[in-house]
Every structure is written in structure tokens, then in C-alpha cells.
Design an enzyme around this catalytic site. Structure first.
Site, PDB file in Angstrom:
ATOM      1  CG  HIS A 306      -1.964  -1.061   1.187  1.00 15.91           C
ATOM      2  ND1 HIS A 306      -2.528  -1.593   2.326  1.00 15.91           N
ATOM      3  CD2 HIS A 306      -2.559  -1.697   0.144  1.00 15.91           C
ATOM      4  CE1 HIS A 306      -3.423  -2.515   1.980  1.00 15.91           C
ATOM      5  NE2 HIS A 306      -3.454  -2.584   0.657  1.00 15.91           N
ATOM      6  CD  GLU A 309      -1.057   0.883   4.524  1.00 12.86           C
ATOM      7  OE1 GLU A 309      -0.319  -0.110   4.651  1.00 12.86           O
ATOM      8  OE2 GLU A 309      -2.300   0.793   4.416  1.00 12.86           O
ATOM      9  CG  HIS A 402       0.213  -3.455   5.622  1.00 15.12           C
ATOM     10  ND1 HIS A 402      -0.667  -3.184   4.607  1.00 15.12           N
ATOM     11  CD2 HIS A 402       0.788  -4.654   5.324  1.00 15.12           C
ATOM     12  CE1 HIS A 402      -0.646  -4.178   3.719  1.00 15.12           C
ATOM     13  NE2 HIS A 402       0.225  -5.081   4.139  1.00 15.12           N
ATOM     14  CD  GLU A 475      -2.129  -3.073   9.355  1.00 17.38           C
ATOM     15  OE1 GLU A 475      -1.838  -1.867   9.190  1.00 17.38           O
ATOM     16  OE2 GLU A 475      -2.771  -3.743   8.529  1.00 17.38           O
TER      17      GLU A 475
END
Length: 527
Positions: A306, A309, A402, A475
Site C-alpha cells: 500500500h 503507508e 503496513h 501494522e
């Protein structure tokens, strides 16, 4: 052979244009400034606290959609094919010139690598409404922003309002501040990115958009900012930028280092749709005993599937810096494992300033089950690399890095081994150990291990189905911590990088043959 509907000639390129360190390739008709954007490395000397809401924050409704205000920046790119350096023609662009020294209009710009701003509208002398560009070939995914303006005046309260965000909630409602970079502060005082802004509010505004199924409301992010010096050039960003060129520079430094270049071998995994290079790094220690190297287990780490990010790249940088260091633990890690690392899985998205998608207009992290090699080359080749690696050795950990837009702290998503009694709950051991090693940043309570049907196309679940027990998505919040001494403070680049160190430290603990009792103790805590 199944293909996506977008014409492949959009991304045509010549195979002779590639080199070991190539320029970033853009869709040929996108306008790109003929300058290189560089920001200095900087870590604030003191922790930066969250914004504390007063309950009196303004919530201005959008006016520019009703032809209100004056458009001072507008950029609508058109895409035909890829080209190194992009182009300076072929797009609709509006950047009105200043009328004289007394003209206080801000001059906005985002036609640089990773930049994202579609339109800026001046509502009053010091108030601007901003529209972000959707991810290319989509009509959604507006969250990443990175733009600049010049002609700023000192000691004036400017209001900026982004009016076309789509998520119902945001960390900006929970203390997060935008990031600001002043060129004069960087040049004169060596101060880089800092958290800035006051009167910050994220809220539903008065504009609707159609999703094809129903009408939905847009959301606004508004904040005020003032500057200490006249005629400054100022950048704002959602998170610390880390561009494709930044990665190229980092890899080039490694290649030119006589020590690190022996530790880290670089090769091109594949080329993206626009022809940008997707690299894979192999890090391990040299050994004179082939049999010893054959029995080393592997660790696979990927990042920036992504593109918006960017904190994922800062975590990976910390991971690489530590792994290629001179410490005894780093040398032990290289003796114990073979590391396969992909720094940027989605270079096209990073370059053009997308938040979530590649130039296919699709979320790559929902397409790991794909057989479309031409449409999703980095995903197809990553899976192929992992399958080949599994034929040679066991993979201890797979982790995809991420950023997260709605939660604080750092945490893991794993895959529960519910149907295998010999493996039940074992996927939780590594996260628990990581929470012990980084108690001010990592939250085990935020970790999740359910294998949801809607996430079956993610890297974490597809790679887990190859038989890898520890298959994770890591994350990191865009904001900061709610834990320990870091509670109530934003993360900076050093905090993100430190997670790379903690990840390595946990690998050593997890695989230490003398650490069996620790693992059993942690399992008892989980149970």
C-alpha cells in the site's frame, strides 16, 4: 490468458531503458517538476504530544463544489504510457501567477514524487479548501496527502481543509497532527518534519458522492497553521514521506559499501506495470561450509504494498540497518537465517502518490490469489519466490509491513491454527514476545488472528496457506502510542525504525534453542 480490462499498452516501455539504478518511471503524460525533492533526516529532541481537543474546533462546510472561491491549483493528469522522469505537457493544469509582491496567494504544488493534491481553492485571504486526487484508475482511496506551497507569510493563521476524504473516522479525531516541513527551518536550523497544527477536526461535510450503489458523504480534515518566517516554502504530509528514489538511494549506498555489499545481495525481482524495478534483497552471512548454509531457515519481509503507508518503509529501514550492523546479535541473525526482503512491492503507486492501489487500479493486497502475471507482476513474482524458497528451506516468519489509519500503537494480524491441535495458539507466541520487547509501542491486545473470508486474498493468508505458521501483517499506527512512557505522544521516524530492531530481537528470542521454557511460559499466559 485472463487479463484486466485496462489496455496493457498504457504501460509500454523499452527494455533498453533500464539500468541498475534507474530513474523513477511515471505515466508519460503526467506532469513532473524538473527538480529532486529531498528532506533532511531529523528526530525531534522532545516527544511530540497528541493534539488535545477543546470541543470548540471549527467545522467549515465545503464551498468550492458550488463554484465558490478561486482555484489556485488544479491538476488533472491523463495517462498513455510510462516514461522516465514523466512529462511537462499534456495535462490540464491551473497555477495562476502572482500579480505582484503584495499578492499573498499561496502557490501550491504536488507534481513531484509521491505528491498528491488535485486542487486548491482559495476561500478567503488565508483560507484554502483542498481536494486530493483519487488513486489512479479508481474513484476512491483519498487519504494520503503530500503537497507544498510557497509565498507563505509569517505570523498569520492559515486554515486548510481537505474536503474529499471518505473514511467515517480518523486518527485526527484522536490526537493526530499533520506533519509539516519548512525549507527555511531545514536550511537554517536543521529542523525537519515536525507535528504541527491546531484547531484540528475530522468530520462529515456537506458533499455527497456516488459509489455506483448508493450516495455517501465526504469527510473533511481541517486545521490551522502559522509560520515563523516570510517567503517560506512549506510541505504538509499525512506521514513521513519515503519515496521510490529514497529507496534507490538507500540501496545504492549499500551497493557502494564494501562491507554491507557483501552481506546484502540485490537483484531485480521483476518490473512493475510502468517498468519500475521491484528489488529483492538477500541477507545472510557467508559460510565456508555449504551444509551449514543449507540448514538455515528463512525469514521473508515485504513492504509498501500500500503506497501511502510510508511508515512501513521506515520500519523496514530500521530492520535493514540493524540486520547489516556490526553487533553480535546482528551477526548471529545472519548466521542463523537467510533473509529475503522486498523493500517496495508497489513502486508505481509510491511514485505517483497513490494511497492504496497500483496502476492496475486494484489493491495488490487483495490479489495474492491472482494468476494474472502481467497485471500484478510484483505479487506473482513474490509468490513464486516464496514457493521456490520453501523447496530449499523452512520459512520461520513471513511478515508484510503496513500502516494503520484508525488504531494507535503497533500490532500484528496473524492466522489462527484452529483446526490443527499441534499448532493451536502457537501463532500468538511471536506477537507476545514482541510485546515484551517493545512494551511502549507494541500492543498484543490489538493483535487479531481470525482468518476472515473477505481477507483471503491478502499476503498474510495466502502465504499462511503455503504452510507457514508465522504469517503476519505488521501494522504501525500513523499516529502514536497509548502505552507506557510513550502514551499520548506521536511516533517519529526513529520510533518506526526501532520496531525493526525489536522485530530482529524477537526473532532471536523466538528461535533460541535454550528459550523453550520462555515459549512454554508465554503459551501458558495465552491459555
Amino acid at each position: 490468458v485472463p487479463k484486466l480490462r485496462e489496455p496493457r499498452q498504457l504501460y509500454g516501455f523499452s527494455a533498453t531503458e533500464f539500468g541498475p539504478q534507474q530513474l523513477a518511471r511515471w505515466p508519460a503524460e503526467i506532469q513532473v517538476l524538473n527538480e529532486s525533492i529531498r528532506h533532511i533526516d531529523y528526530v525531534p529532541p522532545h516527544p511530540e504530544p497528541f493534539y488535545k481537543s477543546t470541543g470548540q474546533e471549527r467545522m467549515p462546510m465545503a464551498r468550492s463544489h458550488e463554484n465558490g472561491g478561486r482555484v489556485v491549483f488544479e491538476y488533472e493528469p491523463v495517462f498513455l504510457r510510462s516514461r522516465a522522469g514523466g512529462s511537462c505537457t499534456g495535462c490540464k493544469t491551473c497555477v495562476p501567477p502572482l500579480t505582484g509582491p503584495d499578492d499573498k496567494t499561496l502557490l501550491f504544488e504536488s507534481r513531484f514524487e509521491s505528491g498528491n493534491l488535485a486542487k486548491a481553492v482559495q476561500i478567503s485571504e488565508f483560507e484554502y479548501e483542498l481536494w486530493l486526487r483519487n488513486d489512479l484508475y479508481t474513484n476512491k482511496h483519498t487519504q494520503w496527502f503530500y503537497f507544498r506551497f510557497s509565498n507563505a507569510r509569517a505570523n498569520v493563521n492559515y486554515r486548510f481543509t481537505i474536503v474529499n476524504l471518505t473514511k467515517p473516522d480518523s486518527l485526527y479525531n484522536h490526537g493526530m497532527k499533520p506533519l509539516m516541513y519548512s525549507e527555511r527551518a531545514a536550511n537554517e536550523k536543521k529542523i525537519g518534519w515536525v507535528r504541527s497544527g491546531s484547531d484540528i477536526k475530522y468530520y462529515r461535510n456537506n458533499i455527497k458522492y456516488n459509489t455506483g450503489k448508493t450516495d455517501c458523504w465526504f469527510y473533511s480534515l481541517t486545521w490551522t497553521a502559522s509560520f515563523k518566517q516570510d517567503q517560506d516554502t512549506v510541505y504538509f504530509a499525512h506521514c513521513y514521506p519515503y519515496s521510490y528514489t529514497d529507496m534507490q538511494d538507500y540501496l545504492n549506498d549499500i551497493a557502494n559499501d564494501p562491507v554491507r555489499s557483501k552481506i546484502c545481495k540485490q537483484r531485480v525481482l521483476c518490473r512493475s506495470l510502468a517498468g519500475n524495478l521491484v528489488y529483492v534483497l538477500t541477507i545472510t552471512s557467508a559460510t565456508k561450509v555449504p551444509e551449514e548454509a543449507k540448514h538455515r531457515k528463512a525469514v521473508v519481509v515485504t513492504s509498501r504494498v500500500h503506497p501511502g503507508e510510508s511508515n512501513a518503509s521506515w520500519m523496514l529501514k530500521g530492520f535493514l540497518d540493524y540486520l547489516m550492523g556490526n553487533s553480535a546479535d546482528a551477526k548471529l541473525l545472519r548466521d542463523t537465517f537467510v533473509f529475503k526482503i522486498i523493500p517496495i512491492l508497489n513502486p508505481d503507486g509510491v511514485i505517483v502518490g497513490n494511497y492504496r492501489c497500483s496502476l492496475s487500479g486494484r489493491d495488490l493486497n487483495r490479489n495474492y490469489k491472482t494468476v494474472l502475471k502481467e497485471s500484478f507482476p510484483s505479487i506473482w513474482h513474490t509468490k513464486s519466490m516464496i514457493k521456490k524458497l520453501l523447496e530449499e528451506r523452512e520459512i520461520t516468519v513471513y511478515c508484510d509491513l503496513h500502516g494503520h489509519s484508525r488504531k494507535q500503537n503497533v500490532f500484528l494480524y496473524g492466522c489462527e491454527n484452529r483446526n490443527n491441535p499441534n499448532r493451536r495458539l502457537r501463532e500468538r507466541v511471536f506477537p507476545v514476545m514482541l510485546s515484551r520487547n517493545a512494551p511502549d509501542k507494541f500492543s498484543f491486545e490489538s493483535c487479531k488472528f481470525k482468518v476472515q473470508k473477505g481477507k483471503e486474498g491478502t499476503g498474510r493468508i495466502v502465504i499462511w496457506n503455503y504452510g507457514i505458521l508465522n504469517s503476519f501483517t505488521m501494522e504501525a499506527t500513523f499516529c502514536g502510542s497509548s502505552l507506557g512512557k510513550k502514551r499520548g505522544y506521536h511516533f517519529n521516524t526513529a520510533d518506526f525504525e526501532s520496531m525493526g530492531y525489536h522485530f530482529c530481537d524477537t526473532l532471536l528470542d523466538y528461535c533460541d534453542p535454550d528459550n523453550t521454557k520462555v515459549g512454554q511460559f508465554l503459551m501458558s499466559l495465552i491459555l
